[in-house]
Motif scaffolding. Sequence first.
Motif, PDB file in Angstrom:
ATOM      1  N   THR A  28       0.817  -1.219   0.000  1.00  0.00           N
ATOM      2  CA  THR A  28       0.000   0.000   0.000  1.00  0.00           C
ATOM      3  C   THR A  28       0.852   1.272   0.000  1.00  0.00           C
ATOM      4  O   THR A  28       0.323   2.366  -0.156  1.00  0.00           O
ATOM      5  CB  THR A  28      -0.937   0.055   1.232  1.00  0.00           C
ATOM      6  OG1 THR A  28      -0.147  -0.171   2.403  1.00  0.00           O
ATOM      7  CG2 THR A  28      -2.018  -1.004   1.145  1.00  0.00           C
ATOM      8  N   ASP A  29       2.152   1.098   0.191  1.00  0.00           N
ATOM      9  CA  ASP A  29       3.052   2.254   0.122  1.00  0.00           C
ATOM     10  C   ASP A  29       4.413   1.710  -0.318  1.00  0.00           C
ATOM     11  O   ASP A  29       5.234   1.308   0.503  1.00  0.00           O
ATOM     12  CB  ASP A  29       3.136   2.921   1.510  1.00  0.00           C
ATOM     13  CG  ASP A  29       3.864   4.256   1.441  1.00  0.00           C
ATOM     14  OD1 ASP A  29       4.289   4.653   0.333  1.00  0.00           O
ATOM     15  OD2 ASP A  29       4.000   4.902   2.503  1.00  0.00           O
ATOM     16  N   VAL A  30       4.586   1.710  -1.641  1.00  0.00           N
ATOM     17  CA  VAL A  30       5.758   1.033  -2.192  1.00  0.00           C
ATOM     18  C   VAL A  30       6.995   1.906  -2.007  1.00  0.00           C
ATOM     19  O   VAL A  30       7.093   2.986  -2.589  1.00  0.00           O
ATOM     20  CB  VAL A  30       5.550   0.743  -3.703  1.00  0.00           C
ATOM     21  CG1 VAL A  30       6.725  -0.047  -4.250  1.00  0.00           C
ATOM     22  CG2 VAL A  30       4.237   0.010  -3.926  1.00  0.00           C
ATOM     23  N   ASN A  31       7.910   1.462  -1.186  1.00  0.00           N
ATOM     24  CA  ASN A  31       9.205   2.146  -1.067  1.00  0.00           C
ATOM     25  C   ASN A  31      10.238   1.163  -0.522  1.00  0.00           C
ATOM     26  O   ASN A  31       9.886   0.071  -0.056  1.00  0.00           O
ATOM     27  CB  ASN A  31       9.098   3.409  -0.187  1.00  0.00           C
ATOM     28  CG  ASN A  31       8.670   3.089   1.240  1.00  0.00           C
ATOM     29  OD1 ASN A  31       9.255   2.209   1.881  1.00  0.00           O
ATOM     30  ND2 ASN A  31       7.663   3.783   1.737  1.00  0.00           N
ATOM     31  N   ALA A  32      11.501   1.569  -0.586  1.00  0.00           N
ATOM     32  CA  ALA A  32      12.585   0.630  -0.271  1.00  0.00           C
ATOM     33  C   ALA A  32      12.509   0.154   1.176  1.00  0.00           C
ATOM     34  O   ALA A  32      12.753  -1.022   1.466  1.00  0.00           O
ATOM     35  CB  ALA A  32      13.932   1.292  -0.550  1.00  0.00           C
ATOM     36  N   SER A 292      -8.661  -0.612   5.644  1.00  0.00           N
ATOM     37  CA  SER A 292      -8.568  -0.985   4.234  1.00  0.00           C
ATOM     38  C   SER A 292      -8.086   0.192   3.396  1.00  0.00           C
ATOM     39  O   SER A 292      -8.093   1.337   3.841  1.00  0.00           O
ATOM     40  CB  SER A 292      -9.936  -1.442   3.719  1.00  0.00           C
ATOM     41  OG  SER A 292     -10.269  -2.688   4.263  1.00  0.00           O
ATOM     42  N   ASP A 293      -7.710  -0.120   2.171  1.00  0.00           N
ATOM     43  CA  ASP A 293      -7.263   0.914   1.235  1.00  0.00           C
ATOM     44  C   ASP A 293      -8.055   0.672  -0.045  1.00  0.00           C
ATOM     45  O   ASP A 293      -7.650  -0.114  -0.903  1.00  0.00           O
ATOM     46  CB  ASP A 293      -5.753   0.747   1.013  1.00  0.00           C
ATOM     47  CG  ASP A 293      -5.150   1.900   0.239  1.00  0.00           C
ATOM     48  OD1 ASP A 293      -5.878   2.555  -0.529  1.00  0.00           O
ATOM     49  OD2 ASP A 293      -3.941   2.138   0.402  1.00  0.00           O
ATOM     50  N   ASN A 306      -0.258  -1.104  -4.957  1.00  0.00           N
ATOM     51  CA  ASN A 306      -0.669  -2.191  -5.843  1.00  0.00           C
ATOM     52  C   ASN A 306      -2.100  -1.892  -6.308  1.00  0.00           C
ATOM     53  O   ASN A 306      -2.980  -1.637  -5.485  1.00  0.00           O
ATOM     54  CB  ASN A 306      -0.619  -3.499  -5.034  1.00  0.00           C
ATOM     55  CG  ASN A 306      -1.007  -4.707  -5.868  1.00  0.00           C
ATOM     56  OD1 ASN A 306      -1.648  -4.586  -6.908  1.00  0.00           O
ATOM     57  ND2 ASN A 306      -0.601  -5.878  -5.412  1.00  0.00           N
ATOM     58  N   THR A 307      -2.319  -1.940  -7.628  1.00  0.00           N
ATOM     59  CA  THR A 307      -3.647  -1.578  -8.139  1.00  0.00           C
ATOM     60  C   THR A 307      -4.516  -2.788  -8.436  1.00  0.00           C
ATOM     61  O   THR A 307      -5.641  -2.648  -8.886  1.00  0.00           O
ATOM     62  CB  THR A 307      -3.515  -0.744  -9.427  1.00  0.00           C
ATOM     63  OG1 THR A 307      -2.693  -1.458 -10.345  1.00  0.00           O
ATOM     64  CG2 THR A 307      -2.942   0.625  -9.138  1.00  0.00           C
ATOM     65  N   HIS A 308      -3.977  -3.987  -8.226  1.00  0.00           N
ATOM     66  CA  HIS A 308      -4.805  -5.181  -8.434  1.00  0.00           C
ATOM     67  C   HIS A 308      -5.558  -5.498  -7.141  1.00  0.00           C
ATOM     68  O   HIS A 308      -4.969  -5.517  -6.070  1.00  0.00           O
ATOM     69  CB  HIS A 308      -3.936  -6.372  -8.854  1.00  0.00           C
ATOM     70  CG  HIS A 308      -4.757  -7.550  -9.272  1.00  0.00           C
ATOM     71  ND1 HIS A 308      -5.316  -7.647 -10.526  1.00  0.00           N
ATOM     72  CD2 HIS A 308      -5.152  -8.650  -8.593  1.00  0.00           C
ATOM     73  CE1 HIS A 308      -6.020  -8.767 -10.600  1.00  0.00           C
ATOM     74  NE2 HIS A 308      -5.928  -9.399  -9.441  1.00  0.00           N
ATOM     75  N   ALA A 309      -6.849  -5.776  -7.255  1.00  0.00           N
ATOM     76  CA  ALA A 309      -7.668  -5.971  -6.061  1.00  0.00           C
ATOM     77  C   ALA A 309      -7.231  -7.200  -5.258  1.00  0.00           C
ATOM     78  O   ALA A 309      -6.867  -8.230  -5.826  1.00  0.00           O
ATOM     79  CB  ALA A 309      -9.130  -6.141  -6.467  1.00  0.00           C
ATOM     80  N   MET A 324      -8.003  -2.119  -2.867  1.00  0.00           N
ATOM     81  CA  MET A 324      -8.607  -1.970  -4.203  1.00  0.00           C
ATOM     82  C   MET A 324      -8.322  -0.564  -4.735  1.00  0.00           C
ATOM     83  O   MET A 324      -7.704   0.252  -4.051  1.00  0.00           O
ATOM     84  CB  MET A 324     -10.124  -2.200  -4.140  1.00  0.00           C
ATOM     85  CG  MET A 324     -10.532  -3.623  -3.782  1.00  0.00           C
ATOM     86  SD  MET A 324     -12.257  -3.982  -4.181  1.00  0.00           S
ATOM     87  CE  MET A 324     -13.063  -3.586  -2.643  1.00  0.00           C
ATOM     88  N   SER A 325      -8.787  -0.303  -5.947  1.00  0.00           N
ATOM     89  CA  SER A 325      -8.720   1.048  -6.519  1.00  0.00           C
ATOM     90  C   SER A 325     -10.068   1.357  -7.148  1.00  0.00           C
ATOM     91  O   SER A 325     -10.168   1.662  -8.337  1.00  0.00           O
ATOM     92  CB  SER A 325      -7.605   1.141  -7.560  1.00  0.00           C
ATOM     93  OG  SER A 325      -6.338   1.071  -6.941  1.00  0.00           O
TER      94      SER A 325
END
Length: 568
Positions: A28-32, A292-293, A306-309, A324-325
Motif C-alpha cells: 500500500t506504500d511502495v518504497n525501499a 482498508s485501502d 498495488n492496483t490489483h484488487a 482496491m482502486s
Amino acid sequence: MQSFLAMYNQIDQRLYTTSALANWRAATDVNAQNTGERIGAEAAHAAFRGSKYVIENARRLLADREALTDLEFRQLDKILLNAAESPGTIPEIVQSRIQAEARLAATLDGFTFCLEERGGKCVKPVTPNDIDEVLRTSTDMAARRKYWEVSKQTGPALKQGLAELRDLRNRVAKELGYSSYFHLQVADYGMTVAEMVQLMDKSLGDLKPLYDQLHLYARRRLAARFKQPAPERLPAHWIGNRWGQEWPGLVESADFDPYFRGKTPRWIVQQAERFYTSLGMPPLPRSFWERSDLYQLPANATRKKNTHASAWHIDRAADVRSLMSVIPNFSWFETSHHELGHVYYYIAYSNEKVPHVLREGLNRAFHEALGDLIGIAARQEPYLRQTGILPASVKIDAMDLLLAEALDSAVVFLPWSAGTMTHFEYELYEKGLPPDQFNKRWWEMVRQYQGMEPPGERGEQYCDACTKTHIIDDPAQYYDYALAYVIKYQLHDYIARRILQQDPRSCNYYGNKQVGRWLQEILAMGATRDWRQVIREKTGEDISTRAMLAYFQPLRQHLEKVISEGAR
Ligand code: X8Z
Ligand code: ZN
C-alpha cells in the motif's frame, strides 16, 4: 501431539501476522524501506515454518496415521505443505526467493504506465483504470492499440526477475520432493499435476462448443463496431480487457456501466456489503473500513500502491482488509463483491473450532468462488430492479443478459484461465521453459486456447505473461480461478433450484437467510474438511461443468440462430 500443534498454531499466528502486516505496508506504500521490512518479516516466518524441528516433528507424528484424528492429520499435513515453501535445509535459496519476490512485487506495484515520454521522463502517466476504460469504450483503433501496448510495459521490467524466480521456486519445491513449484501448489488440492491438467482440459473441452460460438459472435460484432473486416482470430487490442480474460461491453443493451456513473466508490463497496448482511452475515467490522485501502489514489498522490484488487486476513482473526482502486463502474462493483467474499470467508472460519493453521478455504478455489457467486446473484435482473440499480423504465432482454454474462464473467474466462494461464505456468515450472521462449510460447497458447492474436510482432524483448499480476505474485495457482468458475455455478444452481426454487437465470437471493445459513456452514469449516466430500454433501455432485453448461444452454440455440442469420 497436542502440545506440538498448540505450539505451532500459536507461534505461527504471531509470525504470520507480522509478515502480513509488513506485506500490507509494502503493497500500500511502495518504497525501499517497506520492501526491506517485508523481506525481514517473511524471513522470520519462513525460518519457523521450514525449521528442521517443525519438519521432523510433523513427519514423526504423521507416521502414526492411526493414532491421529482427522483434524490432527489435516493440521500436520498443512504444516508440512507450509514447510515445503521454505525448507530450513536450504536457507540461502529460501532467502533469495523471499528477496526476489519482494523486489519484483515492488517493481510491479510501483510501476508507472506511460503514454508519452520526453527526455527519459514520463509526461503522460496513465493508471490501469484509464487503460481499462479506453479498452472498454474507445472505437479509435490507434488509441486502442496504443493503450494496449502501454499495458504491456511492465513485461520487460519483470522478465529477468521471473526467470530467476522460477528457478528459485523450483529449487525450493524440489527440496521436499515435489517435481516443481507447480506440483507443490497443486498438492494443496490433494491432486497430482496430471490430474489437475486433465481437469482443466476436460472443463475446456466441455465449454468449447459454446466458446466457439461466442468467439464467432464477438469477431463479427467487433468488426462491425470498428468498421473492419471480420478477422479469423480476435486481435487482442479489440477486446475490453488487457488480456482478453473477459470480453465486456459487447452487448450494449446489457451494459451496466451507466447505472454506476453517479455513485460514489464508497457506495459501491457498501452495496456489496449489503448483499452479505442481507443473507444474515454480520456487518463488516469498523476496523475493515478504517484500515482498508479501497479507492483509487488521486493523481497527485505521493505514494504508489498495488492496483490489483486483493483481500487480506492480517492476523487470521478479526483484522480483515481489502486493497482496491475502486472507481464507479460495473467491473469494480463485481470486484467489490469478489473481495468481500474473501473477507466474509475469513470472518466465518475465524472461530474456535478452526485451528489457526486451517483458517483457509476448503480449497483455494472455494475461496475464489464465494464472492463470485454473490457476483452472479448481484447481476440477476430481479435483484438489480429491487435495489433500484436498474431503473424501472429500462427493459433488458433475458437472452442479452445471459450473453453478456457468458462473455464478461463466465465462459470466456475458461480458455484464459484453464488454457493459457495454467498451461503457461505448467510449462514454466514443470517443463523449465527457457526465457528466450517465454513470449513465443505465451502467444502460441493465447492463439490456441483463446483464439486471439497480438496487434503486432511481440518478440522476446517483451514478456507479456509477466504483465499478469498472478504470474509474479500468485505463482502456479491460476487454475484456482478456473475451478472457482466451475464451482460457483454448481453452488448457484443448488441455491436457485433447491433452496429458492427459482430459475437459476433469473433468481434473487438478496435477503434470504436460508441461503445465508447454507453458505455459512461451508465457510465456517475453513479447511477442516475434505473439499471433495463437502461439495458432494452440499450439492449432491462432484466438481463438474454440468451446472455451468445447463445455465448457458439456452444461449447455444440463440447463438446458432444469430450466427446463421449473420451469415446470410
Ligand atoms: O485476481 C482476481 C481477484 C483477486 S483474488 C480480483 N481475479 C482474477 C483476475 O483478476 O485475474 C478475479 C477473477 C480472476
Ligand atoms: Zn480473489
